[in-house]
Design a protein around this motif. Structure first.
Motif, short mmCIF file in Angstrom:
data_model
loop_
_atom_site.label_atom_id
_atom_site.label_comp_id
_atom_site.label_asym_id
_atom_site.label_seq_id
_atom_site.Cartn_x
_atom_site.Cartn_y
_atom_site.Cartn_z
N TYR A 64 7.57 -2.15 -8.21
CA TYR A 64 7.37 -0.70 -8.26
C TYR A 64 6.39 -0.27 -7.17
O TYR A 64 6.66 0.65 -6.40
N VAL A 65 5.26 -0.98 -7.09
CA VAL A 65 4.25 -0.63 -6.09
C VAL A 65 4.81 -0.75 -4.68
O VAL A 65 4.49 0.04 -3.80
N SER A 66 5.71 -1.74 -4.48
CA SER A 66 6.19 -2.01 -3.13
C SER A 66 7.08 -0.89 -2.58
O SER A 66 7.22 -0.76 -1.38
N ILE A 67 7.69 -0.10 -3.46
CA ILE A 67 8.53 0.99 -2.94
C ILE A 67 7.78 2.33 -2.94
O ILE A 67 8.35 3.39 -2.78
N ARG A 68 6.44 2.25 -3.10
CA ARG A 68 5.63 3.45 -3.16
C ARG A 68 4.90 3.58 -1.83
O ARG A 68 4.53 2.59 -1.21
N GLU A 69 4.69 4.80 -1.42
CA GLU A 69 3.94 4.99 -0.18
C GLU A 69 2.90 6.07 -0.40
O GLU A 69 3.20 7.14 -0.96
N LYS A 70 1.68 5.78 0.02
CA LYS A 70 0.59 6.72 -0.21
C LYS A 70 0.61 7.77 0.90
O LYS A 70 0.57 7.42 2.08
N VAL A 71 0.74 9.01 0.51
CA VAL A 71 0.70 10.05 1.55
C VAL A 71 -0.57 10.88 1.46
O VAL A 71 -0.93 11.58 2.38
N GLY A 72 -1.29 10.82 0.36
CA GLY A 72 -2.55 11.54 0.22
C GLY A 72 -3.25 10.99 -0.99
O GLY A 72 -2.81 9.99 -1.56
N ILE A 73 -4.36 11.60 -1.40
CA ILE A 73 -5.06 11.11 -2.58
C ILE A 73 -4.21 11.37 -3.80
O ILE A 73 -3.83 12.51 -4.09
N ASN A 74 -3.88 10.26 -4.48
CA ASN A 74 -3.01 10.32 -5.65
C ASN A 74 -1.66 10.99 -5.39
O ASN A 74 -1.02 11.50 -6.29
N GLN A 75 -1.26 11.00 -4.12
CA GLN A 75 0.07 11.55 -3.79
C GLN A 75 0.93 10.43 -3.24
O GLN A 75 0.54 9.73 -2.32
N TYR A 76 2.10 10.23 -3.82
CA TYR A 76 2.95 9.10 -3.42
C TYR A 76 4.36 9.57 -3.13
O TYR A 76 4.85 10.52 -3.73
N GLU A 77 4.97 8.89 -2.18
CA GLU A 77 6.41 9.08 -1.95
C GLU A 77 7.09 7.76 -2.21
O GLU A 77 6.47 6.70 -2.09
N TYR A 78 8.36 7.80 -2.53
CA TYR A 78 9.07 6.54 -2.83
C TYR A 78 10.13 6.27 -1.78
O TYR A 78 10.82 7.18 -1.33
N GLY A 79 10.26 5.03 -1.38
CA GLY A 79 11.25 4.67 -0.36
C GLY A 79 11.00 3.24 0.10
O GLY A 79 10.14 2.54 -0.44
N PHE A 80 11.74 2.81 1.09
CA PHE A 80 11.65 1.42 1.54
C PHE A 80 10.86 1.28 2.84
O PHE A 80 11.04 0.33 3.57
N LYS A 81 9.96 2.24 3.07
CA LYS A 81 9.23 2.21 4.33
C LYS A 81 8.41 0.92 4.49
O LYS A 81 8.35 0.34 5.58
N ASN A 82 7.81 0.45 3.37
CA ASN A 82 7.01 -0.78 3.44
C ASN A 82 7.84 -1.97 3.91
O ASN A 82 7.38 -2.80 4.68
N TYR A 83 9.10 -2.02 3.46
CA TYR A 83 9.97 -3.12 3.85
C TYR A 83 10.39 -2.98 5.31
O TYR A 83 10.47 -3.96 6.04
N VAL A 84 10.65 -1.72 5.72
CA VAL A 84 11.03 -1.48 7.11
C VAL A 84 9.89 -1.91 8.02
O VAL A 84 10.10 -2.59 9.02
N ASP A 85 8.64 -1.55 7.62
CA ASP A 85 7.47 -1.96 8.41
C ASP A 85 7.41 -3.48 8.53
O ASP A 85 7.14 -4.02 9.60
N PHE A 86 7.69 -4.12 7.40
CA PHE A 86 7.61 -5.58 7.38
C PHE A 86 8.62 -6.19 8.35
O PHE A 86 8.31 -7.11 9.11
N ILE A 87 9.86 -5.64 8.34
CA ILE A 87 10.90 -6.23 9.16
C ILE A 87 10.69 -5.92 10.64
O ILE A 87 10.93 -6.76 11.50
N THR A 88 10.20 -4.72 10.91
CA THR A 88 10.07 -4.34 12.32
C THR A 88 8.84 -4.96 12.99
O THR A 88 8.75 -4.98 14.21
N GLU A 89 7.90 -5.44 12.21
CA GLU A 89 6.70 -6.03 12.80
C GLU A 89 6.90 -7.54 12.99
O GLU A 89 6.93 -8.28 12.02
N PRO A 90 7.04 -8.00 14.24
CA PRO A 90 7.38 -9.42 14.46
C PRO A 90 6.35 -10.38 13.88
O PRO A 90 6.73 -11.46 13.42
N VAL A 91 5.09 -10.03 13.87
CA VAL A 91 4.06 -10.95 13.38
C VAL A 91 4.33 -11.32 11.93
O VAL A 91 4.34 -12.50 11.56
N TYR A 92 4.62 -10.34 11.12
CA TYR A 92 4.89 -10.59 9.70
C TYR A 92 6.14 -11.44 9.53
O TYR A 92 6.15 -12.42 8.80
N ARG A 93 7.19 -11.00 10.24
CA ARG A 93 8.48 -11.67 10.14
C ARG A 93 8.34 -13.15 10.52
O ARG A 93 8.77 -14.05 9.82
#
Lengths: 360, 288
Positions: free
Chosen positions: B34-63
């Motif tokens: 649940y936490v992994s598909i959440r994105e913090k956009v402000g204090i106690n404000q969240y959006e939901y999506g796969f941005k965290n996973y996209v960041d992970f895949i696009t960043e070669p160091v992590y991959r």
């Protein structure tokens, strides 16, 4: 020409001699059994022939060639193991093909050979079955097929019927004999069950404490045992212990512990004054009055019904005598007083066995 | 009446296990997911999506760290199998009944010491001023002390040492079930040593091999202390990245995405391994 010969074969484990000076010659295409109680060295003997043990002395020749220098996988003797040792992770077909593939036979020949041998053991078309889908008798036949597909000079069988239930064992005895006829291969069969050895074999060697006591056709062993051990181990017999008195020709007079005297034929080198045992086969005995010395009086202790091999147990002194009574035709009843008699040449006298003939 | 009692005892016996699985495995994983598909956009404000996973895949160091971790874990698993098999064979087939228990115990002893202490043990041995380096200098084999820590080799040695027991135990238990007559039959029918090993021993031991490999691989890929302590900053172990996200950067969303990725990826490797060897999880777990 002998398919398998052993000369003065000996195996010692430390100070214990498991097999001692054993010699045997097995003619081509015959069914030869080694019969003996457990621990008599028969399995060690077979393992030496298969190459899993090295003899301490003596020679093993297969088709005239010594095989002592050959490792087990180069000897053309195949073995059916006690618990069969079929490979559980392979199918029936793969089990049989294993040996052919080890021999690097061309692939296109393996399939037909497997199919042919399965047909010969009466299980055609079972190549893709798993081993655990087979019944006990079928496993047996696959284990034999797995060896026979390699056309061995000698097939060794290490008590393969031991794990089967009685009914199936009786059936497999006949089937094994038929398979042996069909393949015309020399079978060397090891067993502690005298009925298996007698029924199937052309020749039987009776083994005790690492030595052969007697080698002969089943009928010879039964009718003319060479020692007290053979007389006691092959077939049923009532044993009466006593002291050998006067010996005239082959006839000897034995004074039993109870004071009675019986007459029998002295079958080994026992002489007057020796402690001996008199062996009486159940079917050599009958109820009725015989000549003096060839009869014992007693009371009927119990009646054991078993169809054609029914028995009467007659108590005389401290002995129980087993008398054959096919289908209980005699009609005696428990508790009645009877006489048991025999003809003198069918009572055999041997020196007393060291262990008192205890059943091992 | 007795059926009800049987049912009750079944429920009572099953409850601790069910609670353990539900509260400590399933629930936390769901939370992480649940936490992994959440994105913090402000204090106690969240959006939901796969941005965290996209960041992970696009960043070669992590991959690359994840791929490197997977490769090293496979290598460790393979080494543990190669070293563990002869040991397991010795314990199961060659050792006598009495020494078998003692040998097994000797394999277990390292587990009595905590991961941390074991890793420090290696450090004491391998560091520049450590036992091995100093002894070699003393004997004149090397002129200067050398640093044997903080390289891949050390990490692999340390990991193999840590996990090998989990390879040996399942191997011993499968090999013990093997009737020696199978080997003799293998030779008797004309097989050479190599054939018997390849066509009889390995297929027979396959369930144990697979079970051992899965356990070792999962333990290695998820290990943290050993690679960090023995590999230092260069170890680039994936669990270290997860730690960094959670603790150093306090970025739980990204850390959770990493955690889920690790689980998915290692599960995929196990699945691929099972497919390659033609095994199924069922035959491995439930031994016939």
């Amino acid at each position: 020409m002998h398919d398998l010969s052993c000369t003065d074969l000996t195996k010692r484990f430390g100070t214990f001699t498991a097999v001692s000076d054993v010699s045997l010659d097995i003619p081509s295409g015959s069914f030869f059994s080694i019969l003996g109680p457990s621990g008599c060295g028969k399995t060690t003997l077979m393992r030496m022939i298969a190459g899993f043990e090295n003899p301490s002395a003596g020679d093993i020749r297969i088709k005239g060639e010594s095989v002592l220098a050959l490792p087990p996988n180069k000897r053309n003797v195949k073995m059916v193991f006690q618990h069969l040792a079929l490979f559980p992770m392979m199918t029936v077909g793969e089990n049989i093909a294993y040996g052919l593939r080890c021999r690097k036979e061309p692939k296109h020949e393996i399939g037909p050979k497997v199919a042919r041998v399965l047909e010969r053991v009466g299980l055609p078309g079972n190549e893709d079955k798993k081993i655990d889908q087979l019944s006990g008798g079928q496993k047996q036949r696959i284990a034999i097929a797995r060896c026979m597909v390699l056309e061995p000079d000698v097939l060794l069988l290490d008590e393969p019927l031991g794990a089967l239930d009685l009914k199936l064992r009786e059936h497999m005895k006949i089937e094994l004999k038929q398979l042996q006829h069909q393949f015309e291969t020399t079978f060397l069969y090891i067993t502690h069950d005298q009925s298996e050895a007698l029924v199937m074999s052309d020749n039987v060697a009776v083994m005790n404490a690492g030595r052969f006591e007697q080698i002969g056709a089943p009928k010879d062993l039964y009718d003319a045992p060479a020692s007290g051990f053979v007389a006691g181990f092959v077939g049923d017999a009532t044993v009466l212990e006593g002291k050998l008195g006067e010996v005239r020709g082959s006839q000897g007079r034995v004074v039993l512990e109870g004071g009675q005297e019986v007459v029998g034929s002295v079958s080994d080198s026992s002489t007057t004054g020796d402690t001996v045992e008199v062996f009486l086969r159940p079917e050599a005995l009958r109820l009725g009055d015989g000549e003096p010395g060839c009869r014992l009086g007693g009371t009927v202790d119990s009646l054991l019904f078993n169809g054609a091999s029914s028995r009467i147990l007659v108590r005389t002194g401290r002995h129980l005598i087993e008398v054959a009574d096919p289908e209980q035709r005699s009609g005696v009843s428990e508790g009645s007083t009877v006489n048991v008699c025999w003809s003198a040449d069918r009572a055999r006298i041997f020196a007393r066995r060291p262990d008192g003939g205890a059943i091992v | 009446m007795s059926r009800d009692a049987g049912r009750l005892s079944l429920i009572l016996l099953f409850t601790p296990f069910a609670l353990w699985i539900a509260l400590l495995i399933i629930l936390p994983q769901l939370g992480i997911g649940y936490v992994s598909i959440r994105e913090k956009v402000g204090i106690n404000q969240y959006e939901y999506g796969f941005k965290n996973y996209v960041d992970f895949i696009t960043e070669p160091v992590y991959r690359n760290t994840l791929l490197r971790t997977a490769w090293m874990s496979i290598l460790v698993t393979a080494l543990a199998l190669i070293i563990g098999f002869p040991i397991a064979w010795y314990i199961a087939k060659i050792a006598r009944e009495r020494s078998r228990a003692a040998l097994f115990l000797m394999c277990l002893i390292p587990l009595w010491v905590s991961d941390l202490v074991r890793a420090y043990g290696w450090i004491v041995l391998l560091r520049e001023t450590g036992v091995i380096s100093m002894t070699l200098v003393k004997w004149g084999i090397i002129s200067q002390p050398i640093e044997m820590l903080y390289n891949d080799m050390t990490v692999i040695i340390g990991l193999v040492y840590t996990v090998i027991l989990f390879m040996i135990v399942p191997l011993v238990s499968t090999l013990q079930g093997m009737d020696d007559a199978l080997l003799e039959a293998g030779y008797n029918l004309g097989g050479s040593r190599v054939t018997v090993f390849r066509r009889i021993i390995v297929p027979y031991a396959m369930p144990g091999i697979v079970a051992g490999c899965i356990i070792t691989f999962m333990l290695t890929a998820g290990s943290y202390l050993t690679p960090i302590l023995l590999g230092g900053k260069n170890s680039s172990w994936f669990t270290e990245q997860i730690y960094n996200q959670f603790i150093t950067r306090y970025n739980w969303e990204s850390g959770s995405a990493f955690g889920v990725s690790l689980l998915v990826f290692t599960s995929f490797v196990v699945w691929a391994g099972l497919r390659l060897t033609g095994q199924s999880l069922a035959t491995t777990v439930a031994k016939e």
